[in-house]
Design an enzyme around this catalytic site. Structure first.
Site, PDB file in Angstrom:
ATOM      1  CG  HIS A 179      -0.283  11.514 -10.723  1.00 29.65           C
ATOM      2  ND1 HIS A 179      -1.456  11.330 -10.057  1.00 29.65           N
ATOM      3  CD2 HIS A 179       0.714  11.095  -9.988  1.00 29.65           C
ATOM      4  CE1 HIS A 179      -1.119  11.239  -9.115  1.00 29.65           C
ATOM      5  NE2 HIS A 179       0.117  10.834  -8.844  1.00 29.65           N
ATOM      6  CB  SER A 221      -3.836  10.631  -4.789  1.00 27.51           C
ATOM      7  OG  SER A 221      -3.258  10.686  -6.306  1.00 27.51           O
ATOM      8  CE  LYS A 264      -0.033   5.714  -1.400  1.00 21.58           C
ATOM      9  NZ  LYS A 264       0.308   6.536  -2.372  1.00 21.58           N
ATOM     10  NE  ARG A 317       4.902  14.022  -4.079  1.00 24.11           N
ATOM     11  CZ  ARG A 317       4.390  13.643  -2.907  1.00 24.11           C
ATOM     12  NH1 ARG A 317       3.249  13.988  -2.906  1.00 24.11           N
ATOM     13  NH2 ARG A 317       4.651  12.597  -2.281  1.00 24.11           N
TER      14      ARG A 317
HETATM   15  N1  COA Z   1       2.505  15.345  -8.534  1.00 17.38           N
HETATM   16  C1  COA Z   1       1.385  15.225  -7.586  1.00 17.38           C
HETATM   17  N2  COA Z   1       1.585  14.065  -7.031  1.00 17.38           N
HETATM   18  C2  COA Z   1       2.413  13.198  -6.921  1.00 17.38           C
HETATM   19  C3  COA Z   1       3.273  13.158  -7.802  1.00 17.38           C
HETATM   20  C4  COA Z   1       3.298  14.266  -8.809  1.00 17.38           C
HETATM   21  N3  COA Z   1       4.300  14.445  -9.706  1.00 17.38           N
HETATM   22  N4  COA Z   1       4.234  12.356  -7.803  1.00 17.38           N
HETATM   23  C5  COA Z   1       3.795  11.552  -6.711  1.00 17.38           C
HETATM   24  N5  COA Z   1       2.389  12.298  -6.302  1.00 17.38           N
HETATM   25  C6  COA Z   1       1.917  11.774  -5.152  1.00 17.38           C
HETATM   26  C7  COA Z   1       1.003  10.466  -5.381  1.00 17.38           C
HETATM   27  O1  COA Z   1      -0.309  10.997  -5.848  1.00 17.38           O
HETATM   28  C8  COA Z   1       0.807   9.932  -4.022  1.00 17.38           C
HETATM   29  O2  COA Z   1      -0.121  10.565  -3.219  1.00 17.38           O
HETATM   30  P1  COA Z   1      -0.854   9.564  -1.962  1.00 17.38           P
HETATM   31  O3  COA Z   1       0.321   9.063  -1.024  1.00 17.38           O
HETATM   32  O4  COA Z   1      -1.702  10.583  -1.583  1.00 17.38           O
HETATM   33  O5  COA Z   1      -1.564   8.259  -2.826  1.00 17.38           O
HETATM   34  C9  COA Z   1       2.374  10.132  -3.438  1.00 17.38           C
HETATM   35  O6  COA Z   1       2.872  11.103  -4.101  1.00 17.38           O
HETATM   36  C10 COA Z   1       3.135   9.032  -3.584  1.00 17.38           C
HETATM   37  O7  COA Z   1       3.477   8.648  -4.796  1.00 17.38           O
HETATM   38  P2  COA Z   1       4.251   7.287  -5.093  1.00 17.38           P
HETATM   39  O8  COA Z   1       5.411   7.334  -4.254  1.00 17.38           O
HETATM   40  O9  COA Z   1       4.513   7.174  -6.568  1.00 17.38           O
HETATM   41  O10 COA Z   1       3.251   6.253  -4.389  1.00 17.38           O
HETATM   42  P3  COA Z   1       2.143   5.424  -5.186  1.00 17.38           P
HETATM   43  O11 COA Z   1       1.426   4.795  -4.277  1.00 17.38           O
HETATM   44  O12 COA Z   1       1.534   6.443  -6.321  1.00 17.38           O
HETATM   45  O13 COA Z   1       3.051   4.372  -6.123  1.00 17.38           O
HETATM   46  C11 COA Z   1       3.884   2.066  -6.417  1.00 17.38           C
HETATM   47  C12 COA Z   1       3.771   3.351  -5.400  1.00 17.38           C
HETATM   48  C13 COA Z   1       2.637   1.581  -6.822  1.00 17.38           C
HETATM   49  C14 COA Z   1       4.810   2.448  -7.806  1.00 17.38           C
HETATM   50  C15 COA Z   1       4.885   1.276  -5.728  1.00 17.38           C
HETATM   51  O14 COA Z   1       4.176   0.912  -4.474  1.00 17.38           O
HETATM   52  C16 COA Z   1       4.951  -0.161  -6.347  1.00 17.38           C
HETATM   53  O15 COA Z   1       5.810  -0.231  -7.323  1.00 17.38           O
HETATM   54  N6  COA Z   1       4.326  -1.161  -6.137  1.00 17.38           N
HETATM   55  C17 COA Z   1       4.403  -2.569  -6.788  1.00 17.38           C
HETATM   56  C18 COA Z   1       4.863  -3.529  -5.855  1.00 17.38           C
HETATM   57  C19 COA Z   1       6.379  -3.488  -5.963  1.00 17.38           C
HETATM   58  O16 COA Z   1       7.008  -3.702  -7.009  1.00 17.38           O
HETATM   59  N7  COA Z   1       7.092  -3.286  -4.961  1.00 17.38           N
HETATM   60  C20 COA Z   1       8.401  -2.997  -4.679  1.00 17.38           C
HETATM   61  C21 COA Z   1       8.929  -1.828  -5.076  1.00 17.38           C
HETATM   62  S1  COA Z   1      10.568  -2.104  -4.905  1.00 17.38           S
END
Ligand code: COA
Length: 162
Positions: free
Chosen positions: A17, A129, A41, A91
């Site tokens: 991140h 994560s 989650k 990724r």
């Molecule tokens: N390096 C390492 N890990 C990474 C990474 C990077 N560059 N990019 C992403 N990851 C990991 C994250 O840690 C996460 O791990 P986890 O699943 O073990 O927690 C995984 O990849 C998925 O990441 P991401 O797709 O970004 O999911 P997220 O849960 O971190 O974020 C939100 C998703 C919160 C941005 C999304 O759910 C959201 O926008 N929610 C708000 C509600 C909303 O508007 N919904 C409609 C969306 S259209």
């Protein structure tokens, strides 16, 4: 002033991140790292703890980066912040379909902002994560995956949850 939002669960923030946030800070005038509630989650850290950890990790190193938390639609936050972009790390090909869907939905909800994907650095391609938390739960060494400032905090919390 071109503002970008870097959203995520950040439970906890990883070196992967941090790499994306650092690179975004060079591309935009102001970057908001946004701890968003992902209803799908079950987090290990409260949103406030996650914000504190990100702030501790960033310190004074990235002056145009701030950290915030939000519960609701990302598109609404992005609109209210006046941001022009949502920055996400890609990724692997497996991320693409989900990210593509979210990018299109966010564009529909807020046509004023675009989603910008940065290719995750090769050393972080496999990182997530959850993976870090799993290793910590069984007492494994997580220091390669997390910024040094938060390694002990995360290890302590996860070990005690076993
Ligand atoms: N390096 C390492 N890990 C990474 C990474 C990077 N560059 N990019 C992403 N990851 C990991 C994250 O840690 C996460 O791990 P986890 O699943 O073990 O927690 C995984 O990849 C998925 O990441 P991401 O797709 O970004 O999911 P997220 O849960 O971190 O974020 C939100 C998703 C919160 C941005 C999304 O759910 C959201 O926008 N929610 C708000 C509600 C909303 O508007 N919904 C409609 C969306 S259209």
């Amino acid at each position: 002033m071109r503002i970008a939002v870097c959203p995520g669960s950040f439970d906890p923030v990883t070196k992967g991140h941090l790499d994306i946030v650092t690179r975004a800070s060079k591309l935009f005038d102001r970057v908001i790292v946004l701890v968003v509630i992902n209803a799908a989650k079950t987090p290990s850290f409260t949103p406030e703890e996650r914000v504190r950890m990100i702030r501790e990790v960033i310190g004074d190193s990235l002056p145009n980066v701030e950290v915030d938390t939000f519960s609701g639609l990302l598109a609404d936050y992005v609109r209210d912040a006046g941001a022009v972009a949502i920055v996400k790390g890609l990724r692997a090909v497996s991320d693409f379909e989900y990210e593509f869907q979210m990018a299109l939905a966010n564009k529909k909800l807020n046509p004023l902002a675009d989603t910008v994907f940065l290719t995750t650095a090769s050393q972080n391609m496999y990182l997530s994560s959850s993976l870090v938390k799993q290793i910590a739960q069984f007492g494994g060494d997580i220091s390669d995956f997390l910024p040094p400032q938060i390694v002990d905090k995360v290890a302590g919390r996860l070990c005690s949850q076993r």
